[in-house]
Design an enzyme around this catalytic site. Structure first.
Site, PDB file in Angstrom:
ATOM      1  N   SER A 113       0.802  -1.219   0.000  1.00  0.00           N
ATOM      2  CA  SER A 113       0.000   0.000   0.000  1.00  0.00           C
ATOM      3  C   SER A 113       0.840   1.277   0.000  1.00  0.00           C
ATOM      4  O   SER A 113       1.623   1.500  -0.898  1.00  0.00           O
ATOM      5  CB  SER A 113      -0.947  -0.045   1.195  1.00  0.00           C
ATOM      6  OG  SER A 113      -1.819   1.035   1.153  1.00  0.00           O
ATOM      7  N   HIS A 114       0.691   2.067   1.048  1.00  0.00           N
ATOM      8  CA  HIS A 114       1.330   3.382   1.132  1.00  0.00           C
ATOM      9  C   HIS A 114       2.765   3.296   1.648  1.00  0.00           C
ATOM     10  O   HIS A 114       3.432   4.312   1.762  1.00  0.00           O
ATOM     11  CB  HIS A 114       0.505   4.254   2.074  1.00  0.00           C
ATOM     12  CG  HIS A 114       0.254   3.549   3.375  1.00  0.00           C
ATOM     13  ND1 HIS A 114      -0.581   2.458   3.463  1.00  0.00           N
ATOM     14  CD2 HIS A 114       0.780   3.718   4.601  1.00  0.00           C
ATOM     15  CE1 HIS A 114      -0.576   2.015   4.702  1.00  0.00           C
ATOM     16  NE2 HIS A 114       0.245   2.752   5.418  1.00  0.00           N
ATOM     17  N   ASP A 278      -2.439   6.428  -3.399  1.00  0.00           N
ATOM     18  CA  ASP A 278      -1.292   5.761  -2.773  1.00  0.00           C
ATOM     19  C   ASP A 278      -0.682   4.669  -3.648  1.00  0.00           C
ATOM     20  O   ASP A 278      -1.036   4.536  -4.826  1.00  0.00           O
ATOM     21  CB  ASP A 278      -1.700   5.181  -1.419  1.00  0.00           C
ATOM     22  CG  ASP A 278      -2.644   4.005  -1.576  1.00  0.00           C
ATOM     23  OD1 ASP A 278      -3.370   3.970  -2.582  1.00  0.00           O
ATOM     24  OD2 ASP A 278      -2.646   3.116  -0.707  1.00  0.00           O
ATOM     25  N   ASP A 280      -1.019   1.429  -4.047  1.00  0.00           N
ATOM     26  CA  ASP A 280      -1.867   0.485  -4.774  1.00  0.00           C
ATOM     27  C   ASP A 280      -3.194   1.092  -5.215  1.00  0.00           C
ATOM     28  O   ASP A 280      -4.081   0.373  -5.694  1.00  0.00           O
ATOM     29  CB  ASP A 280      -2.111  -0.773  -3.933  1.00  0.00           C
ATOM     30  CG  ASP A 280      -2.801  -0.477  -2.617  1.00  0.00           C
ATOM     31  OD1 ASP A 280      -2.628   0.637  -2.091  1.00  0.00           O
ATOM     32  OD2 ASP A 280      -3.515  -1.358  -2.108  1.00  0.00           O
ATOM     33  N   ASP A 282      -5.758   2.566  -3.643  1.00  0.00           N
ATOM     34  CA  ASP A 282      -7.048   2.528  -2.946  1.00  0.00           C
ATOM     35  C   ASP A 282      -7.270   3.729  -2.027  1.00  0.00           C
ATOM     36  O   ASP A 282      -8.389   3.978  -1.592  1.00  0.00           O
ATOM     37  CB  ASP A 282      -7.260   1.194  -2.207  1.00  0.00           C
ATOM     38  CG  ASP A 282      -6.146   0.860  -1.236  1.00  0.00           C
ATOM     39  OD1 ASP A 282      -5.223   1.680  -1.075  1.00  0.00           O
ATOM     40  OD2 ASP A 282      -6.204  -0.236  -0.631  1.00  0.00           O
ATOM     41  N   ARG A 283      -6.211   4.471  -1.714  1.00  0.00           N
ATOM     42  CA  ARG A 283      -6.386   5.647  -0.850  1.00  0.00           C
ATOM     43  C   ARG A 283      -6.500   6.916  -1.674  1.00  0.00           C
ATOM     44  O   ARG A 283      -6.054   6.958  -2.820  1.00  0.00           O
ATOM     45  CB  ARG A 283      -5.190   5.808   0.082  1.00  0.00           C
ATOM     46  CG  ARG A 283      -5.029   4.685   1.054  1.00  0.00           C
ATOM     47  CD  ARG A 283      -3.903   4.965   2.006  1.00  0.00           C
ATOM     48  NE  ARG A 283      -3.834   3.906   3.004  1.00  0.00           N
ATOM     49  CZ  ARG A 283      -3.326   4.048   4.210  1.00  0.00           C
ATOM     50  NH1 ARG A 283      -2.809   5.196   4.571  1.00  0.00           N
ATOM     51  NH2 ARG A 283      -3.318   3.045   5.059  1.00  0.00           N
ATOM     52  N   LYS A 377     -11.567  -0.040  -1.020  1.00  0.00           N
ATOM     53  CA  LYS A 377     -11.644   1.401  -1.146  1.00  0.00           C
ATOM     54  C   LYS A 377     -11.044   1.789  -2.492  1.00  0.00           C
ATOM     55  O   LYS A 377     -10.292   1.012  -3.087  1.00  0.00           O
ATOM     56  CB  LYS A 377     -10.961   2.091   0.021  1.00  0.00           C
ATOM     57  CG  LYS A 377      -9.519   1.689   0.288  1.00  0.00           C
ATOM     58  CD  LYS A 377      -9.102   2.245   1.631  1.00  0.00           C
ATOM     59  CE  LYS A 377      -7.635   2.042   1.935  1.00  0.00           C
ATOM     60  NZ  LYS A 377      -7.350   0.747   2.558  1.00  0.00           N
TER      61      LYS A 377
HETATM   62  C1  G16 Z   1      -5.204  -0.646   5.353  1.00  0.00           C
HETATM   63  C2  G16 Z   1      -6.612  -1.089   5.590  1.00  0.00           C
HETATM   64  C3  G16 Z   1      -7.435   0.057   6.098  1.00  0.00           C
HETATM   65  C4  G16 Z   1      -6.798   0.648   7.331  1.00  0.00           C
HETATM   66  C5  G16 Z   1      -5.374   1.052   7.031  1.00  0.00           C
HETATM   67  C6  G16 Z   1      -4.621   1.496   8.264  1.00  0.00           C
HETATM   68  O1  G16 Z   1      -5.164   0.262   4.316  1.00  0.00           O
HETATM   69  O2  G16 Z   1      -7.218  -1.580   4.416  1.00  0.00           O
HETATM   70  O3  G16 Z   1      -8.706  -0.420   6.364  1.00  0.00           O
HETATM   71  O4  G16 Z   1      -7.523   1.748   7.779  1.00  0.00           O
HETATM   72  O5  G16 Z   1      -4.682  -0.055   6.515  1.00  0.00           O
HETATM   73  O6  G16 Z   1      -4.521   0.432   9.125  1.00  0.00           O
HETATM   74  P1  G16 Z   1      -3.608   0.510  10.414  1.00  0.00           P
HETATM   75  O7  G16 Z   1      -4.136   1.685  11.193  1.00  0.00           O
HETATM   76  O8  G16 Z   1      -3.818  -0.801  11.084  1.00  0.00           O
HETATM   77  O9  G16 Z   1      -2.201   0.775   9.969  1.00  0.00           O
HETATM   78  P2  G16 Z   1      -4.066   0.137   3.171  1.00  0.00           P
HETATM   79  O10 G16 Z   1      -4.335   1.297   2.274  1.00  0.00           O
HETATM   80  O11 G16 Z   1      -2.748   0.210   3.888  1.00  0.00           O
HETATM   81  O12 G16 Z   1      -4.295  -1.191   2.545  1.00  0.00           O
END
Ligand code: G16
Length: 544
Positions: A113-114, A278, A280, A282-283, A377
């Protein structure tokens, strides 16, 4: 071609976190590490023989190597067909759509992800189920259980698949289809939004936008959507070429890491609208000229304006937000006479609500917004949604948000992250808070009075599954809240997240900096949890 069964030893650290297994690349490169996890996924599934698996990732370092291994393992384990994004690239929302559209059995998405990418940075593997959404906890628990006892995995001995060429190939008995997901995704957006109106906005000469893809996966999708189909001038998309290391950056769309965009949007002669997504895809982050929209407000504004958008004009069945997300969307839901569901952090918790038709829009404070069009998302979807609202209302982002606050009141909101904290100290902090919980209700803390204090537990209204210990929350009698939890997506030590929220109904007080409006709460949170002392940090590493 031969199917080889390879003897292996379990690794003890393959418990999926908030969103799949995320580790540093060298961890994944250990002998059999990736193979063990993939075989553990397959071992936890039933009935996939001959079925379709979707495979792709955000293009980060190790994406291609991992895809070759996964394809050979899928073939050896009996999948009938795999759909692979060209070049191994699939944004997370596109993967969700492809799984749904093709009635696939599931999908494997490779992304952290990010988090940064590169030989010493992060990599991740996530399994999505047939509804296109992240596997629920019962599946991830089964994967983890398998990973602790795994003794062998299966792999087809075969040459690598050509990933850069669209086409159909055979890998043993399995068909591999390499396809380009951009046009499918653009069509999906076209089915939801008023493209003619958005095109008028973007080509009318009055309105300028800027989209920062942060050298991550959305580049090709954003070029096609905004510049080719919706007519925005070339150059609207910044950093639109996906790179294995995201150009050395941190592909996280927030005010700290999307600094190029922030400089543009808060600089002289700023465009009217700015957005970033981000690693991937989704953000999303939404900016107006000199104006930041918090993700919680963004969800609330989109919900309040959904009727202006063709795909949502018949109204919303409900809204869902993660627990630490502000309560701004709850106010919109109350006004609309619909339910607002509160789930633990993690998009996987929205899946059942979406499948059951209970929620139409979902969102999280962590820059995630989405709807029932897929089960992830969707960063670009949020951007197009905003463009549709802007095109209809013909107002600035700032005007729209400020009018929203006038109507509903303002939920001041901020998240303070303390990254790379020693895990033992972070756990001690949370345990310390848990121990205090029973004594807090009724207590006065500064000018606030504690109404409730608990460790959030969620019972899924659809399947009754229970998820406990999802974050310590302390709610005050005036509706303000502070929430403490440890991130489930980091790869180094622990990340403490402190979420702060206060409600201000009075328009005269809507112009404060959130850090000022939340100043007393920030102080109280530190006193209560001993953050500075226990983390050894003077201030948060990231404030959003
Ligand atoms: C993932 C989850 C989200 C979550 C985020 C942060 O996002 O899909 O639902 O809100 O992580 O999670 P944490 O607070 O546990 O770090 P992504 O965009 O990283 O896949």
């Amino acid at each position: 071609m031969d199917i080889r069964t390879v003897a292996t030893q379990p690794y003890s650290d393959q418990k999926p976190g908030t969103s799949g297994l995320r580790k540093k690349v060298p961890v994944f490169q250990q002998p059999n590490y990736l193979e063990n996890f993939i075989q553990s996924i397959f071992n936890s599934l039933e009935g996939y023989q001959g079925q379709t698996l979707v495979v792709g990732g955000d293009g980060r370092y190790y994406n291609r190597q991992a895809i070759q291994i996964i394809l050979k393992m899928a073939a050896a384990n009996g999948f009938g067909r795999t759909l692979v994004g060209k070049g191994g690239i699939l944004s997370t929302p596109a993967a969700s759509y492809v799984i749904r559209k093709n009635n696939a059995f599931g999908g494997i998405i490779l992304s952290a992800s990010h988090n940064p990418g590169g030989p010493h940075e992060d990599f991740g593997v996530k399994y999505n189920i047939s509804n296109g959404g992240p596997a629920p906890e019962k599946v991830t628990d089964a994967i983890f259980a398998n990973s602790k006892t795994i003794a062998e995995y299966h792999l087809l001995d075969a040459p690598d698949v050509e990933l850069d060429q669209v086409g159909r190939f055979k890998l043993g008995e399995m068909v591999v289809e390499v396809f380009d997901s951009v046009s499918d995704y653009v069509e999906l957006m076209q089915s939801l939004f008023d493209f003619d109106r958005i095109r008028q906005l973007l080509t009318g000469g009055q309105f300028r936008m800027c989209m920062d893809s942060l050298h991550a996966v959305t580049g090709p999708y954003a070029h096609a959507l905004f510049e080719e189909v919706l007519g925005a001038p070339a150059g609207t998309v910044l950093n639109g070429v996906p790179l294995e290391d995201f150009g050395g950056g941190h592909p996280d769309p927030n005010l700290v890491y999307a600094h190029d965009l922030v400089e543009i949007m808060f600089g002289a002669d700023a465009p009217d609208f700015g957005a970033a997504s981000d690693g991937d895809g989704d953000r999303n982050m939404i900016l107006g000229r000199n104006f930041f929209v918090t993700p919680s407000d963004s969800l609330a504004v989109l919900a309040a304006n959904a009727k202006l958008v063709p795909g949502y004009k018949d109204g919303l069945a409900g809204i869902a937000r993660s627990m630490p997300t502000s309560q701004a969307p709850d106010r919109v839901a109350a006004r609309l006479g619909i339910e607002c569901y509160e789930t633990p952090t993690g998009w996987k918790f929205f899946g059942n609500l979406l499948d059951a038709g209970k929620a139409t829009l979902c969102g999280e404070e962590s820059f995630g917004t989405g709807s029932n069009h897929i089960r992830e998302k969707d960063g670009l979807w949020a951007v197009v949604f905003w463009l549709n609202v802007l095109a209809v209302r013909q107002q600035s982002v700032e005007q729209i948000v400020k009018e929203h606050w006038q109507q509903f009141g303002r939920n001041y909101y901020s998240r303070h992250d303390y990254e790379a904290v020693d895990a033992e100290r972070a756990n001690k902090l949370i345990e310390g808070l848990r121990a205090k919980l029973p004594t807090l209700p009724g207590q006065k803390l500064g000018s606030y009075e504690v109404e409730y204090a608990d460790d959030f537990s969620y019972t899924d209204p659809i399947d009754g599954s229970v998820s406990q210990k999802q974050g310590v929350r302390i709610g005050f009698t005036d509706g303000s809240r502070m929430v403490f939890r440890l991130s489930g997506t980091g790869t180094q030590g622990a990340t403490l997240r402190l979420y702060l929220e206060s409600y201000e109904p009075n328009i005269a007080n809507h112009g404060l900096d959130p850090q000022v409006a939340l100043g007393e709460m920030i102080q109280l949170a530190d006193e209560l949890a001993q953050i500075k002392t226990l983390t050894g940090m003077d201030k948060p590493t990231v404030i959003t």
